[in-house]
Scaffold this motif. Sequence first.
Motif, short mmCIF file in Angstrom:
data_model
loop_
_atom_site.label_atom_id
_atom_site.label_comp_id
_atom_site.label_asym_id
_atom_site.label_seq_id
_atom_site.Cartn_x
_atom_site.Cartn_y
_atom_site.Cartn_z
N CYS A 123 0.84 -1.20 0.00
CA CYS A 123 0.00 0.00 0.00
C CYS A 123 0.87 1.25 0.00
CB CYS A 123 -0.91 0.00 1.23
SG CYS A 123 -1.93 1.47 1.38
N SER A 124 0.60 2.19 -0.90
CA SER A 124 1.31 3.46 -0.91
C SER A 124 0.29 4.59 -1.02
CB SER A 124 2.28 3.53 -2.10
OG SER A 124 1.58 3.47 -3.32
N GLY A 125 0.70 5.79 -0.61
CA GLY A 125 -0.24 6.90 -0.60
C GLY A 125 -1.36 6.62 0.39
N ASP A 126 -2.60 6.91 0.01
CA ASP A 126 -3.74 6.67 0.88
C ASP A 126 -4.57 5.50 0.38
OD1 ASP A 126 -3.29 8.82 2.72
OD2 ASP A 126 -3.90 10.20 1.16
N ASP A 147 -4.96 2.66 1.51
CA ASP A 147 -5.61 1.83 2.52
C ASP A 147 -6.98 2.38 2.91
OD1 ASP A 147 -4.75 4.10 3.79
OD2 ASP A 147 -3.59 3.09 5.34
N GLY A 148 -7.37 3.50 2.33
CA GLY A 148 -8.69 4.05 2.59
C GLY A 148 -8.79 4.87 3.85
N PHE A 149 -7.68 5.05 4.57
CA PHE A 149 -7.70 5.83 5.80
C PHE A 149 -7.46 7.30 5.45
CE2 PHE A 149 -5.11 7.21 9.69
CZ PHE A 149 -6.23 7.71 10.32
N ASN A 150 -8.48 8.11 5.58
CA ASN A 150 -8.40 9.53 5.25
C ASN A 150 -8.25 10.33 6.53
OD1 ASN A 150 -8.46 11.99 3.96
ND2 ASN A 150 -10.70 12.05 3.85
N LEU A 151 -7.03 10.69 6.85
CA LEU A 151 -6.74 11.42 8.08
C LEU A 151 -7.50 12.74 8.13
CD1 LEU A 151 -4.86 11.56 10.63
CD2 LEU A 151 -3.30 12.88 9.20
N GLN A 152 -8.20 12.98 9.22
CA GLN A 152 -8.94 14.22 9.43
C GLN A 152 -8.12 15.15 10.30
OE1 GLN A 152 -12.09 14.62 7.92
NE2 GLN A 152 -11.47 12.69 6.97
N ILE A 153 -7.92 16.39 9.85
CA ILE A 153 -7.11 17.34 10.62
C ILE A 153 -7.94 18.57 10.94
CG2 ILE A 153 -5.03 18.76 10.63
CD1 ILE A 153 -3.82 16.82 8.65
N PRO A 154 -8.26 18.79 12.22
CA PRO A 154 -9.05 19.98 12.59
C PRO A 154 -8.23 21.25 12.40
CG PRO A 154 -8.26 18.83 14.54
CD PRO A 154 -7.92 17.95 13.38
N LYS A 155 -8.88 22.33 12.06
CA LYS A 155 -8.20 23.60 11.82
C LYS A 155 -7.89 24.31 13.13
CE LYS A 155 -8.62 27.98 9.32
NZ LYS A 155 -9.49 28.81 8.45
N ALA A 156 -6.61 24.66 13.30
CA ALA A 156 -6.18 25.37 14.51
C ALA A 156 -5.84 26.80 14.12
CB ALA A 156 -4.97 24.68 15.12
N THR A 157 -6.71 27.73 14.41
CA THR A 157 -6.54 29.10 13.95
C THR A 157 -5.39 29.83 14.63
OG1 THR A 157 -8.16 29.89 15.57
CG2 THR A 157 -8.99 29.31 13.38
N ILE A 215 4.39 2.92 14.00
CA ILE A 215 4.85 2.31 12.75
C ILE A 215 5.05 3.37 11.67
CG2 ILE A 215 4.19 0.77 10.85
CD1 ILE A 215 2.74 -0.96 12.96
N GLU A 216 4.10 4.27 11.53
CA GLU A 216 4.21 5.33 10.52
C GLU A 216 5.36 6.27 10.86
OE1 GLU A 216 1.82 6.32 7.58
OE2 GLU A 216 2.19 4.17 7.80
N GLN A 217 5.48 6.65 12.12
CA GLN A 217 6.51 7.59 12.55
C GLN A 217 7.91 7.06 12.27
OE1 GLN A 217 9.53 9.19 15.14
NE2 GLN A 217 8.66 7.15 15.35
N SER A 236 1.58 8.58 2.65
CA SER A 236 0.20 8.83 3.08
C SER A 236 0.07 10.21 3.73
CB SER A 236 -0.21 7.77 4.11
OG SER A 236 0.53 7.93 5.31
N LYS A 237 -1.16 10.63 3.89
CA LYS A 237 -1.43 11.91 4.55
C LYS A 237 -0.93 11.88 5.99
CE LYS A 237 -5.17 15.27 5.22
NZ LYS A 237 -6.62 15.52 5.05
N THR A 238 -1.03 10.72 6.63
CA THR A 238 -0.53 10.59 8.00
C THR A 238 0.98 10.80 8.03
OG1 THR A 238 -2.28 8.99 8.52
CG2 THR A 238 -0.38 9.05 9.99
N TRP A 239 1.70 10.15 7.13
CA TRP A 239 3.15 10.27 7.03
C TRP A 239 3.55 11.73 6.85
CZ3 TRP A 239 7.22 11.88 4.07
CH2 TRP A 239 8.44 11.20 4.19
#
Length: 258
Positions: A55-58, A60-70, A196-198, A226-229
Amino acid sequence: MKKKNILLFLAATTINGTAFKIADNIITKLGLDANSTSKAIFSNIVNAQPRKEDCSGDCDGFNLQIPKATLLASIINGDKAGTAKEVCEYLKQYCESSGFHEAYQKERTSNQPTWEKPRQVDQAYIDNMKSAVADMDKEMKSLSGDSKKIYAKMVAVMKEQLNEAADPFPQTTKWKEKYPASTDSVITRALKYYLIEQATVDFTAQTVLKGKTKYFANALYEKEKSKTWKTIYRAGKEVNAVVKKFVTDWLKQGVHHL
């Protein structure tokens, strides 16, 4: 590749929460919306699962959600390590609360495929598949290098297909894998996913500016990671050193909800 989201990778890959006094300071400090942050982090903890070898990129179907920090920009040049530790402590407190346990169990139950009926298994097809896999296993032992790796991937895919074909309840099996019965298990899985990703992140990777956006100079990183990476990379080595130690210590102690 945008240069914002620093410090947020753990907040975006671990667990959610809004109900603690300890959270008030860190939520305010980062300029986060408590409700959207809660939803994003809960989604991430449930969906973070080990990536398949090919698996490369995304993919695996896991779409990391990142909340906006103003207010994130005001912290970038400040005490990043201290803020990361504060986020970790807040998340751990919520993870081990009855609130998260109840929310997860509700999510698990609502996704159970109670509609699934047992399907008929074609035993002749199963036997043929088993024979083919056994033959490929034997042939693979005589191979080496890239040829063996390619064969190994083919065999792994066939074994997955075999297991699914032999399962009268394939959807229920997938549900059990994604939603383990124990709340502690799903939290532990997400923490291990981060470690593992880190471990694969190249914090020395160079970036180039194109317009107002930064991209990896290494095209393979931009395409395959991936987006997580990428989010872990943006957080930086200093922040991840703090988080890695926190997560490692947490796993050693064990995850225990109230």
